[in-house]
Design an enzyme around this catalytic site. Structure first.
Site, short mmCIF file in Angstrom:
data_model
loop_
_atom_site.label_atom_id
_atom_site.label_comp_id
_atom_site.label_asym_id
_atom_site.label_seq_id
_atom_site.Cartn_x
_atom_site.Cartn_y
_atom_site.Cartn_z
N GLY A 85 -3.67 2.61 8.73
CA GLY A 85 -4.53 1.76 9.30
C GLY A 85 -5.54 1.25 8.50
N GLU A 92 -3.82 -13.67 -4.24
CA GLU A 92 -5.11 -14.16 -4.75
C GLU A 92 -5.77 -12.98 -5.36
OE1 GLU A 92 -3.47 -15.29 -2.17
OE2 GLU A 92 -2.85 -17.12 -3.13
N SER A 136 1.71 -2.14 10.21
CA SER A 136 3.24 -2.14 10.14
C SER A 136 3.67 -0.77 10.77
CB SER A 136 3.94 -2.08 8.88
OG SER A 136 3.17 -3.31 8.19
N GLU A 191 1.04 1.61 -3.61
CA GLU A 191 1.58 0.32 -2.79
C GLU A 191 1.96 -0.93 -3.73
OE1 GLU A 191 0.20 -1.74 1.48
OE2 GLU A 191 -1.43 -1.07 -0.19
#
Lengths: 380, 334
Positions: A126, A364, A160, A243
């Site tokens: 979250g 980006e 997710s 991650e």
């Protein structure tokens, strides 16, 4: 330098390969983002856990095997080559767990880690909010201390596994007077907390993909802050390193995909009048890139095992694997030609890969990080 | 599994880096362009002295007894420095070929710096680097390697865009050549492609460092051009190319040194050269674009590395040719 696997690693690889082969589910799995598929995948997590293969890199006390990084990479290679289902627990195991090990209290570690390892508690992330995507420090969800609890208000999105997850790890603003990166805390929220509602968001292909989560005076125990209150940004950035880099997307996944692509091309090359030279070039490029990612990872791993730190270089890995994955699947669809639009594993993979350059910090943003923190270019 | 260099490798690399920094400046390279033989005075002797030329010869033959894992690291530095000598040809291919053939009368001067040896392999195309200034050419002839003395060569000069490469088409009377028994053509070609890939990575690193420095200094609209995201992303892409080609070069070096299967060895070399060629091409484009007009001039030193990048990217097979070889190894060629 020695690029052979020593007997110890070969033994490990064989053990891993044998177990996966013997325990590979025989039934078809539904999407992990459907109610039934989620529970099916949870069952697979349980099977992995019972074989001590759900979190091999963790300490044995928490259900792991104390694997070193090389063993973990070997495990990942074998995992993806074996064709077993994906990991519904990835958010917890890959993103949350490293920060629980780093920042958690002993009580938090003892409570959360075994349940994460067994699939009893499956986690969602979250972080993003409608007004805070790449600009994560702009989050507005608040958590106000009230006795032994925090009272949470606000909204998270693009979570997710968010619809069915048992717990959600959130970044919330605990000090409303602080701005941006200050005054944030990392809060672990049980999905059954009163005041939380969840809604599925359909992906562009119509499949349920992620969820938005609403907090309306949602009460969460203050024991569930990970790290110190106000330390949320540091915890989040430590998680982001995991991650983007090794933990989320190991090379094994892409090596297996590149090998499937090679087989697809070889089959088509035999039935058609040979492969189109440009497509063949793309297939080979995908295969080379998977190998490049593999060896770059082993190179970085040697540095990590010698006490080095991944740091901002994780951004290089994130850009590379996400764009490699997308190109690889785009090549597969070009190979399939007229059949590309008809649902297939390749089309599913393509739609999934389209998200890669967006999630975990857009590419980006990653390129900005590479330019500023790796190359040292001026920020302003 | 341990994918890193030893302290010995690192120290050797550092030594060579210092040699190049001291003796092979951009000014020295420009001077070599103006000279008759295209050499950097004194550099070859220093490279012999610190052992670079003898890296790949066995210790019993008077060499350092090191392998490709050591040599790619040094060649990366040669690329970084823009060294205009036929160093790769000499130290990474010719020396081990002479050594395995037991041609000690030819090997000894090659190790001591008394001679310079260049290469004429089919995989390198018709243009032979430094053939007029070399003392010896290791040439491919009838699927084997031979050594040809300078006196037995006929050389016809050709221009290259890269003034650091003096190119020649050569011919020789095969009867005047020394056969190099035991020297393997395919291995020589793999070593040449690998060594070129390592130089490509070094050139790309130099282009990146130079450009980072330039865009940090150069100001437009009141701030460094390096603050603009478009410029940042060009350079991040260059860094990505280097980050993921260098390990493939190191991995291929290990394969050449240790892998007995020539198909796997060739596949690993070709993967490395394909990625390194692409990386240096990307670096050249981005470096020129980020420099703007100043980078397009002869006067500004960027051109030295742009030209090295252009020539080395295609030397001993460009990215597409090497991908074809990988395709073959993967069973994708008809």
């Amino acid at each position: 330098m020695d690029l052979e696997l020593s007997p110890r690693y070969i033994e490990f690889r064989d053990e891993c390969r044998t177990w996966l082969h013997e325990n590979r589910p025989t039934e078809e799995f539904s999407s992990m983002d459907s109610a039934a598929g989620f529970e099916q995948h949870r069952g697979w997590e349980r099977t992995l856990f019972e074989g001590s293969w759900s979190v091999p890199a963790w300490p044995a006390a928490y259900g792991g095997r104390d694997c070193d990084l090389i063993e973990w990479l070997i495990y990942e290679e074998e995992y993806w080559l074996s064709g077993v289902p994906g990991r519904v627990s990835a958010n917890g195991v890959s993103l949350l767990a490293p920060t629980v090990f780093n920042f958690g209290t002993k009580a938090q570690q003892d409570y959360f880690l075994p349940r994460m390892a067994s699939g009893e508690q499956i986690w969602a992330q979250g972080w993003s909010e409608p007004e805070a995507g790449s600009d994560l420090a702009g989050i507005k969800t608040t958590a106000v201390r009230d006795g032994d609890d925090y009272v949470v208000n606000g909204q998270k999105t693009w979570c997710s596994r968010g619809k069915y997850a048992d717990w959600i790890f959130c970044i919330v603003r605990t000090d409303p007077t602080a701005e941006r990166h200050a005054g944030l805390s990392y809060l672990l929220v049980p999905a059954d907390a009163p005041g939380m509602t969840r809604r599925t968001i359909q992906r562009l292909d119509g499949e349920s993909g992620f969820a938005e989560i609403f907090f309306d005076d949602c009460r969460v125990s203050a024991d569930h802050v990970l790290g110190e209150p106000g330390q949320g940004w540091a915890v989040a950035m430590a998680a982001a390193g995991s991650e983007r880099g090794l933990n989320l997307r190991s090379p094994g996944r892409f090596m297996a995909a590149a090998e499937r692509l090679r087989r697809l091309a070889a089959e088509l090359g035999e039935t058609a009048d040979g492969l189109d030279a440009r497509l063949r070039d793309e297939v080979v490029d995908a295969w080379i890139r998977a190998e490049a990612y593999r060896w770059q990872t082993y190179f970085v791993t040697a540095e990590l095992m010698a006490g080095g730190d991944l740091g901002s270089e994780a951004s290089l890995m994130k850009v590379f694997w996400s764009e490699m994955d997308l190109e690889l699947h785009a090549t597969a669809l070009r190979l399939l030609g007229d059949e590309a639009e008809v649902p297939s594993d390749w089309l599913d993979g393509y739609v999934f890969a389209l998200g890669g350059p967006i999630y975990a910090g857009t590419n980006e943003i990653q390129r900005n990080i590479i330019a500023e923190r790796v190359l040292g270019l001026p920020r302003r | 599994m341990h994918f890193s260099f030893t302290e010995e490798h690192d120290m050797f690399r550092d030594t060579v880096r210092e040699v190049f920094a001291g003796e092979c400046s951009a000014e020295a390279i420009r001077t070599s362009w103006e000279s008759d033989d295209g050499r950097v005075p004194g550099l070859w002797a220093t490279l012999a002295e610190v052992g670079v030329l003898a890296t790949m010869a066995p210790t019993e033959a008077g060499g350092l007894g090191m392998d490709e894992v050591a040599s790619v690291r040094l060649l990366e530095e040669a690329g970084y420095a823009g060294v205009p000598e036929p160093l790769m040809e000499h130290m990474a291919v010719a020396v081990p070929a002479l050594a395995v053939a037991g041609a000690s009368e030819l090997l000894d001067p090659a190790l001591s710096g008394g001679s310079t040896v260049t290469l004429a392999l089919a995989s390198g195309g018709p243009n032979v680097v430094a053939a007029a200034s070399a003392d010896l050419v290791i040439a491919e002839h009838s699927e084997s390697l031979v050594a040809v003395d300078a006196e037995a060569l006929t050389v016809t000069p050709k221009d290259s865009i890269d003034q650091s490469r003096r190119l020649f088409e050569i011919s020789f009377d095969p009867d005047a050549a020394h056969p190099l028994a035991g020297a393997d053509v395919a291995l020589a070609a793999d070593r040449a492609a690998l060594g070129t890939a390592a130089q490509c990575v070094g050139v790309a690193r130099r282009l990146l460092d130079t450009t980072v420095e330039y865009v940090t200094e150069r100001r437009q609209f009141g701030k460094p051009v390096g603050t603009y995201q478009a410029v940042k992303h060009h350079l991040a892409n260059v860094r990505l190319g280097i980050e993921f080609s260098a390990p493939l070069v190191y991995r291929a070096a290990w394969s050449v040194a240790h892998c007995d299967d020539s198909v796997l060895r060739g596949r690993d070399v070709s993967m490395a050269k394909a990625m390194a060629s692409d990386a240096v091409d990307r670096a050249c484009r981005a470096a020129l674009q980020c420099h703007g007009a100043i980078g397009y001039t002869f006067e500004y030193d960027l051109q030295i590395w742009l030209k090295r990048g252009w020539s080395l990217s295609g030397a001993y097979g460009d990215a597409r040719q090497h991908r074809d070889r990988v395709a073959d190894a993967l069973g994708l060629l008809p």
